[in-house]
Design an enzyme around this catalytic site. Structure first.
Site, PDB file in Angstrom:
ATOM      1  N   CYS A 146       0.883  -1.172   0.000  1.00 34.60           N
ATOM      2  CA  CYS A 146       0.000   0.000   0.000  1.00 34.60           C
ATOM      3  C   CYS A 146       0.914   1.213   0.000  1.00 34.60           C
ATOM      4  O   CYS A 146       2.106   1.084  -0.310  1.00 34.60           O
ATOM      5  CB  CYS A 146      -0.999  -0.027   1.169  1.00 34.60           C
ATOM      6  SG  CYS A 146      -0.293   0.112   2.807  1.00 34.60           S
ATOM      7  N   GLY A 152      -0.946   0.021   6.594  1.00 35.49           N
ATOM      8  CA  GLY A 152      -2.326  -0.478   6.541  1.00 35.49           C
ATOM      9  C   GLY A 152      -2.372  -1.932   6.108  1.00 35.49           C
ATOM     10  O   GLY A 152      -3.116  -2.737   6.692  1.00 35.49           O
TER      11      GLY A 152
END
Ligand code: RB5
Length: 163
Positions: free
Chosen positions: A66, A71
């Site tokens: 990401c 995340g």
């Protein structure tokens, strides 16, 4: 090796590059998306299916990208049986597998470049868990935190709890 890969928009370009490298290197790659650049997409929609596939053994290892990798790693580690690490250095790409049996490597496309990322993926896929007793003991303690599964002695995977 059968490898899964996933990203949101934050890592889409890097994911496409890694996918090409993996296939050129002879790996069988399952692409969990994103399959196009959509600035409104959400990393859990791609990382969770990858993490479930790794936990189920339908892919042997996973690569999750990401923007920062944070995340993706937080998300992947919610799935019992997943041992995901956010890795941006060569040492951890190898040692995370040898000692901690990492089965998903997470990276941030906004923090490392494609050459370093491919080196990390190659290193991760080339490493093997040591099976050392001390690491099995530690992994057993980690796996005991997982509510839906019971850990096996090898620390290698998980077995669904019978209810
Ligand atoms: C998306 O803009 C970004 O927040 C995401 O890719 C990731 O960096 C989250 O950790």
């Amino acid at each position: 090796m059968r490898v899964g890969i996933a990203t949101d928009h934050g890592g889409f370009g890097l994911k496409e590059e890694l996918l090409a490298h993996l296939r050129a290197a002879g790996h069988e790659v399952v692409d969990f998306g994103a399959h196009g650049l959509n600035p409104g997409d959400d990393y859990p929609d791609f990382v969770i299916p990858l993490a479930r596939a790794v936990a189920a053994g339908t892919v042997e290892r996973g690569v999750a990208v990401c923007g920062s990798g944070v995340g993706a790693s937080v998300c992947a580690n919610k799935i019992p049986g997943v041992r995901a690490g956010l890795v941006h250095d060569h040492y951890s790409a190898r040692q995370g597998v040898e000692d901690d049996h990492m089965n998903i490597i997470c990276m941030g496309a906004r923090t490392i470049g494609p050459f370093a990322a491919w080196d990390l993926v190659e290193t991760f896929l080339g490493a093997e868990f040591s099976q050392a007793e001390r690491h099995l003991r530690r992994l057993g303690k980690v796996a005991s935190l997982e509510p839906e599964v019971i850990s096996d002695r090898r620390g290698a995977g998980t077995t669904p709890r019978k209810t």
